[in-house]
Design an enzyme around this catalytic site. Structure first.
Site, PDB file in Angstrom:
ATOM      1  N   ASP A 187       4.726  -3.468  -8.064  1.00 35.93           N
ATOM      2  CA  ASP A 187       3.846  -4.226  -7.161  1.00 35.93           C
ATOM      3  C   ASP A 187       3.358  -5.437  -7.951  1.00 35.93           C
ATOM      4  O   ASP A 187       3.605  -5.548  -9.157  1.00 35.93           O
ATOM      5  CB  ASP A 187       2.656  -3.339  -6.738  1.00 35.93           C
ATOM      6  CG  ASP A 187       1.681  -4.072  -5.812  1.00 35.93           C
ATOM      7  OD1 ASP A 187       2.142  -4.789  -4.902  1.00 35.93           O
ATOM      8  OD2 ASP A 187       0.456  -3.955  -5.992  1.00 35.93           O
ATOM      9  N   SER A 188       2.618  -6.307  -7.277  1.00 30.93           N
ATOM     10  CA  SER A 188       2.040  -7.454  -7.975  1.00 30.93           C
ATOM     11  C   SER A 188       0.897  -7.023  -8.903  1.00 30.93           C
ATOM     12  O   SER A 188       0.587  -7.707  -9.866  1.00 30.93           O
ATOM     13  CB  SER A 188       1.503  -8.450  -6.951  1.00 30.93           C
ATOM     14  OG  SER A 188       0.543  -7.807  -6.134  1.00 30.93           O
ATOM     15  N   CYS A 204       5.171  -2.625  -2.582  1.00 33.67           N
ATOM     16  CA  CYS A 204       4.457  -3.838  -2.188  1.00 33.67           C
ATOM     17  C   CYS A 204       5.057  -4.309  -0.869  1.00 33.67           C
ATOM     18  O   CYS A 204       6.286  -4.464  -0.775  1.00 33.67           O
ATOM     19  CB  CYS A 204       4.680  -4.883  -3.281  1.00 33.67           C
ATOM     20  SG  CYS A 204       4.095  -6.526  -2.853  1.00 33.67           S
ATOM     21  N   GLU A 259      -8.346  -6.510  -6.175  1.00 32.50           N
ATOM     22  CA  GLU A 259      -7.878  -6.655  -7.557  1.00 32.50           C
ATOM     23  C   GLU A 259      -9.054  -6.972  -8.486  1.00 32.50           C
ATOM     24  O   GLU A 259      -9.078  -6.593  -9.640  1.00 32.50           O
ATOM     25  CB  GLU A 259      -6.832  -7.780  -7.576  1.00 32.50           C
ATOM     26  CG  GLU A 259      -5.857  -7.764  -8.708  1.00 32.50           C
ATOM     27  CD  GLU A 259      -4.880  -6.587  -8.743  1.00 32.50           C
ATOM     28  OE1 GLU A 259      -4.654  -6.114  -9.847  1.00 32.50           O
ATOM     29  OE2 GLU A 259      -4.368  -6.131  -7.688  1.00 32.50           O
ATOM     30  N   CYS A 314      -0.488  -3.536   3.392  1.00 33.37           N
ATOM     31  CA  CYS A 314      -0.542  -4.002   2.008  1.00 33.37           C
ATOM     32  C   CYS A 314      -0.975  -2.801   1.184  1.00 33.37           C
ATOM     33  O   CYS A 314      -1.916  -2.088   1.571  1.00 33.37           O
ATOM     34  CB  CYS A 314      -1.559  -5.133   1.868  1.00 33.37           C
ATOM     35  SG  CYS A 314      -1.878  -5.617   0.161  1.00 33.37           S
ATOM     36  N   HIS A 348      -2.519  -2.515  -1.423  1.00 31.96           N
ATOM     37  CA  HIS A 348      -3.882  -2.552  -1.981  1.00 31.96           C
ATOM     38  C   HIS A 348      -4.899  -1.921  -1.016  1.00 31.96           C
ATOM     39  O   HIS A 348      -5.944  -1.445  -1.441  1.00 31.96           O
ATOM     40  CB  HIS A 348      -4.333  -4.005  -2.227  1.00 31.96           C
ATOM     41  CG  HIS A 348      -3.782  -4.626  -3.474  1.00 31.96           C
ATOM     42  ND1 HIS A 348      -2.465  -4.971  -3.608  1.00 31.96           N
ATOM     43  CD2 HIS A 348      -4.388  -4.977  -4.644  1.00 31.96           C
ATOM     44  CE1 HIS A 348      -2.286  -5.529  -4.813  1.00 31.96           C
ATOM     45  NE2 HIS A 348      -3.439  -5.539  -5.455  1.00 31.96           N
TER      46      HIS A 348
HETATM   47  N1  DGL Z   1       0.086  -4.979  -2.656  1.00 34.10           N
HETATM   48  C1  DGL Z   1       0.878  -6.025  -2.180  1.00 34.10           C
HETATM   49  C2  DGL Z   1       1.361  -5.850  -0.772  1.00 34.10           C
HETATM   50  O1  DGL Z   1       1.543  -4.719  -0.386  1.00 34.10           O
HETATM   51  C3  DGL Z   1       0.653  -7.414  -2.649  1.00 34.10           C
HETATM   52  C4  DGL Z   1      -0.660  -8.062  -2.497  1.00 34.10           C
HETATM   53  C5  DGL Z   1      -0.586  -9.434  -3.122  1.00 34.10           C
HETATM   54  O2  DGL Z   1      -0.222  -9.494  -4.306  1.00 34.10           O
HETATM   55  O3  DGL Z   1      -0.821 -10.420  -2.432  1.00 34.10           O
HETATM   56  O4  DGL Z   1       1.602  -6.779  -0.051  1.00 34.10           O
END
Ligand code: DGL
Length: 269
Positions: free
Chosen positions: A12-13, A75, A156, A188, A190
């Protein structure tokens, strides 16, 4: 052809993919996992498709060097931008799973003829990938989407459960475009970290679809189908980041409730 004791690579990011990683390790505790957080390029959601594709390929290279039997793109933004390319690139060297298809399969089973909301990054929402896949089900499901770009950077930075996160969340969820939905996809990885606040905004009227467990179940099914479930592993966990930051380490420790050793792995040198 694969070794069942080989690791599962997850990327993931940033910390978001850990929501999926921890669902995977809860379900399959003996699996060895390698987690890669591309913190140098966070957030992915505002990046171009070409940039996300380039990062994803670099990460997959690293995971393939570690002989991963399966790569999980944990992600949504990278799943939307790079899944097809990654699959082609990885070829027969590993199985590849994204976080979007398992959720679409779940919706197909449970939301025939219903109206569903989706929140995610700009990349995920503007790519229309969920809409295309949901429309292709021919189940008369109406998908209402809203890009919520502040949420991933907010999480984050450790803002999960306070007044600031609450007012940003309720301002997004009050948007007219999400009116009259019966379920909301957390598009997402997150967002499970703010699931409690999202659920309390809606009360019991709207089911909150957190993909982490749905994806972990799909991953197990793929391993099972290929006789790749690790029966004798020690459940070794490794964590890599492309840029080391204290805030990432702190979030990781909070997330896992213990001290996590992060290894620095720059993608471009
Ligand atoms: N967790 C990620 C997603 O599912 C990326 C969030 C991001 O880095 O913008 O899209």
């Amino acid at each position: 052809m694969f070794d069942s004791t080989a690791p599962i690579g997850i990327f993931d990011s940033g910390i978001g993919g850990m929501t999926v990683a921890s669902a995977v390790t809860r379900l399959l505790p003996k699996e060895n996992t390698i987690y890669f957080g591309d913190t140098a390029h966070l957030p992915y959601g505002d990046k171009s498709t070409a940039a996300i594709q380039a990062y994803s390929i670099k990460i997959c290279n690293m995971l393939l060097q570690q002989n991963c039997k399966l790569i999980l793109i944990a992600c949504n933004s990278a799943s939307a931008a790079a899944f097809e390319l990654v699959k082609e690139y990885v070829g027969s060297k590993a199985h590849v799973l994204n976080v979007i298809d398992p959720v679409v399969d779940y919706i197909k089973e449970h939301y025939d003829g219903k109206s569903i909301g989706l929140i995610g990054t700009k990349q995920t929402v503007l790519s229309n990938v969920y809409k295309k896949k949901v429309d292709a089900l021919n189940k008369n499901i109406q998908l209402k989407s809203l890009a919520t770009p502040l949420l991933a950077p907010m999480i984050e930075e450790g803002f999960f459960d306070n007044n600031i996160s609450e007012s940003i969340i309720s301002s997004y969820l009050s948007d007219q475009s999400l009116k009259d939905i019966e379920a909301l996809i957390l598009g997402c990885t997150h967002y499970p970290l703010i699931k409690k606040q999202i659920a309390s905004f809606y009360g019991s009227d709207v089911e909150i679809l957190d993909s982490s467990e749905i994806v972990a179940n799909s991953l197990r099914a793929i391993l099972d189908q290929h006789y790749l479930i690790n029966e004798k592993g020690e459940g070794k966990r490794q964590f890599y980041v492309s840029d080391y930051t204290l805030s990432f380490e702190q979030s990781t420790n909070i997330f896992f409730g213990r001290q996590i050793q992060l290894e620095h792995y720059p993608l471009w040198e």
